[in-house]
Design a protein around this motif. Structure first.
Motif, mmCIF file in Angstrom:
data_model
loop_
_atom_site.group_PDB
_atom_site.id
_atom_site.type_symbol
_atom_site.label_atom_id
_atom_site.label_comp_id
_atom_site.label_asym_id
_atom_site.label_seq_id
_atom_site.Cartn_x
_atom_site.Cartn_y
_atom_site.Cartn_z
ATOM 1 N N ASP A 47 -19.459 -13.503 54.418
ATOM 2 C CA ASP A 47 -19.518 -12.805 52.990
ATOM 3 C C ASP A 47 -18.185 -13.435 52.284
ATOM 4 N N GLY A 48 -18.324 -12.952 51.218
ATOM 5 C CA GLY A 48 -17.355 -13.409 50.281
ATOM 6 C C GLY A 48 -17.483 -12.598 48.920
ATOM 7 N N GLU A 49 -16.201 -12.433 48.208
ATOM 8 C CA GLU A 49 -15.979 -11.495 47.054
ATOM 9 C C GLU A 49 -15.313 -12.707 45.962
ATOM 10 N N VAL A 50 -15.640 -12.569 44.686
ATOM 11 C CA VAL A 50 -14.870 -13.275 43.681
ATOM 12 C C VAL A 50 -13.661 -12.483 43.318
ATOM 13 N N CYS A 51 -12.392 -13.206 43.459
ATOM 14 C CA CYS A 51 -11.232 -12.592 42.907
ATOM 15 C C CYS A 51 -10.193 -13.471 42.316
ATOM 16 N N TYR A 52 -10.175 -13.603 41.155
ATOM 17 C CA TYR A 52 -9.674 -14.595 40.337
ATOM 18 C C TYR A 52 -8.187 -14.165 40.111
ATOM 19 N N HIS A 53 -7.166 -15.312 40.769
ATOM 20 C CA HIS A 53 -5.713 -15.068 40.355
ATOM 21 C C HIS A 53 -5.038 -16.437 40.496
ATOM 22 N N LYS A 54 -4.370 -16.451 39.264
ATOM 23 C CA LYS A 54 -3.684 -17.582 39.180
ATOM 24 C C LYS A 54 -1.952 -17.694 38.540
ATOM 25 N N ARG A 104 0.220 -20.486 49.303
ATOM 26 C CA ARG A 104 1.367 -19.899 48.438
ATOM 27 C C ARG A 104 0.765 -18.381 48.285
ATOM 28 N N PHE A 105 -0.400 -18.225 47.940
ATOM 29 C CA PHE A 105 -1.009 -16.806 47.623
ATOM 30 C C PHE A 105 -0.966 -16.206 48.976
ATOM 31 N N PHE A 106 -1.535 -16.821 50.038
ATOM 32 C CA PHE A 106 -1.637 -16.253 51.433
ATOM 33 C C PHE A 106 -0.255 -15.770 51.910
ATOM 34 N N GLU A 107 0.749 -16.585 51.767
ATOM 35 C CA GLU A 107 2.037 -16.450 52.199
ATOM 36 C C GLU A 107 2.633 -15.221 51.610
ATOM 37 N N ALA A 108 2.529 -15.122 50.120
ATOM 38 C CA ALA A 108 3.006 -14.217 49.368
ATOM 39 C C ALA A 108 2.353 -12.732 49.723
ATOM 40 N N ALA A 109 1.279 -12.700 50.091
ATOM 41 C CA ALA A 109 0.564 -11.467 50.485
ATOM 42 C C ALA A 109 0.944 -10.997 51.930
ATOM 43 N N LEU A 110 1.060 -12.044 52.805
ATOM 44 C CA LEU A 110 1.639 -11.630 54.044
ATOM 45 C C LEU A 110 3.048 -11.074 53.739
ATOM 46 N N ASP A 111 3.913 -11.685 52.997
ATOM 47 C CA ASP A 111 5.248 -11.016 52.756
ATOM 48 C C ASP A 111 5.380 -9.763 52.257
ATOM 49 N N ALA A 112 4.987 -9.796 51.084
ATOM 50 C CA ALA A 112 5.049 -8.349 50.220
ATOM 51 C C ALA A 112 4.149 -8.232 49.016
ATOM 52 N N SER A 114 3.534 -6.309 46.822
ATOM 53 C CA SER A 114 4.099 -5.931 45.622
ATOM 54 C C SER A 114 4.888 -6.961 44.806
ATOM 55 N N ARG A 115 5.038 -8.061 45.394
ATOM 56 C CA ARG A 115 5.906 -9.148 44.733
ATOM 57 C C ARG A 115 5.046 -10.013 43.809
ATOM 58 N N GLY A 116 5.089 -9.581 42.342
ATOM 59 C CA GLY A 116 4.471 -10.225 41.524
ATOM 60 C C GLY A 116 3.229 -10.061 41.368
ATOM 61 N N PHE A 117 2.362 -9.095 41.996
ATOM 62 C CA PHE A 117 1.072 -8.663 41.691
ATOM 63 C C PHE A 117 0.917 -7.467 40.882
ATOM 64 N N GLU A 118 0.364 -7.282 39.960
ATOM 65 C CA GLU A 118 0.172 -5.909 39.056
ATOM 66 C C GLU A 118 -0.669 -4.859 39.917
ATOM 67 N N ASP A 119 -0.447 -4.007 39.992
ATOM 68 C CA ASP A 119 -0.921 -2.748 40.865
ATOM 69 C C ASP A 119 -2.017 -2.441 40.380
ATOM 70 N N VAL A 123 -6.444 -8.465 42.490
ATOM 71 C CA VAL A 123 -5.964 -9.370 43.419
ATOM 72 C C VAL A 123 -4.863 -8.367 44.028
ATOM 73 N N PHE A 124 -4.216 -7.517 43.488
ATOM 74 C CA PHE A 124 -3.249 -6.672 44.204
ATOM 75 C C PHE A 124 -3.821 -6.046 45.477
ATOM 76 N N ASP A 125 -5.089 -5.512 45.174
ATOM 77 C CA ASP A 125 -5.610 -5.054 46.363
ATOM 78 C C ASP A 125 -6.229 -5.839 47.605
ATOM 79 N N VAL A 126 -6.633 -7.082 47.166
ATOM 80 C CA VAL A 126 -6.552 -8.150 47.949
ATOM 81 C C VAL A 126 -5.397 -8.346 48.844
#
Length: 207
Positions: A47-54, A104-112, A114-119, A123-126
């Motif tokens: 499966d897969g869902e579209v979620c744009y983040h840049k 880099r996105f993956f590593e940022a999500a693993l780390d935290a 809340s860092r730079g992702f709008e609530d 992409v915050f949910d992802v």
């Protein structure tokens, strides 16, 4: 059907879903959606869902994701769609750059997350899902999807936080081969009367 004809039909398939919206972001979303559907047909993903983040300053990019039901495997997608026919050659340096942005996105999500992702952003949910599952994740599959052509890209698989990282590329040549080479199951018909002078007798159960 040759590659250029296929690329044109593919381009029209993507643009037909844009409903007149011509922004690069929107077209890339539709390209991601169409490519994920083909990957599902090829049994490459479930499966897969579209979620744009840049985020240019942090060098992050994401176009889509999928998390397995058991929470052990994560698929992340990054895309490069130009709509060019004939398909453009994608330099290996660009391929590596796109994978680096995805990682880099993956590593940022693993780390935290809340860092730079709008609530309020999808992409915050992802990122939150990835962060919550970080202890259960064993594999992250990174996909680069493009309507161009990639030649001889050398990619090294490794690990991050104990999670196996693997890389996959789907370009127009690979998609063209999948669609036109009969990789999908075909019905096999055998003319026993014409080729073997009669039907094959039914074999009954052994006594």
């Amino acid at each position: 059907m040759d590659l250029n004809q296929f690329a044109e039909e593919f381009r029209q398939e993507v643009l037909s879903q844009c409903d007149g919206e011509d922004s690069a972001h929107f077209r890339e979303d539709k390209f991601t959606e169409v490519m994920i559907d083909y990957l599902k047909q090829a049994n490459e993903v479930d499966d897969g869902e579209v979620c744009y983040h840049k985020h240019d300053s942090r060098g992050e990019k994401l176009n889509g994701f999928s998390l397995s039901g058991d929470g052990e495997c994560l698929d992340l997608f990054v895309c490069c769609f130009s709509g060019s026919v004939p398909p453009e050659n994608i330099p290996n340096a660009e391929v590596k750059t796109q994978f680096k942005r995805l990682r880099r996105f993956f590593e940022a999500a693993l780390d935290a997350p809340s860092r730079g992702f709008e609530d309020s952003s999808p992409v915050f949910d992802v990122a939150q899902q990835i962060h919550v599952q970080r202890e259960e994740l064993t594999k992250a599959r990174l996909f680069f999807l493009t309507d161009g052509i990639v030649k001889n890209a050398e990619l090294e698989n490794d690990t991050v936080n104990g999670i196996e990282i693997t890389h996959y590329i789907w370009d127009m040549e690979k998609l063209h081969r999948f669609i036109t080479s009969g990789m999908q199951r075909e019905v096999i018909e055998i003319d026993f009367a014409g080729e073997f002078d009669g039907a094959v007798p039914c074999v009954g159960p052994a006594d």
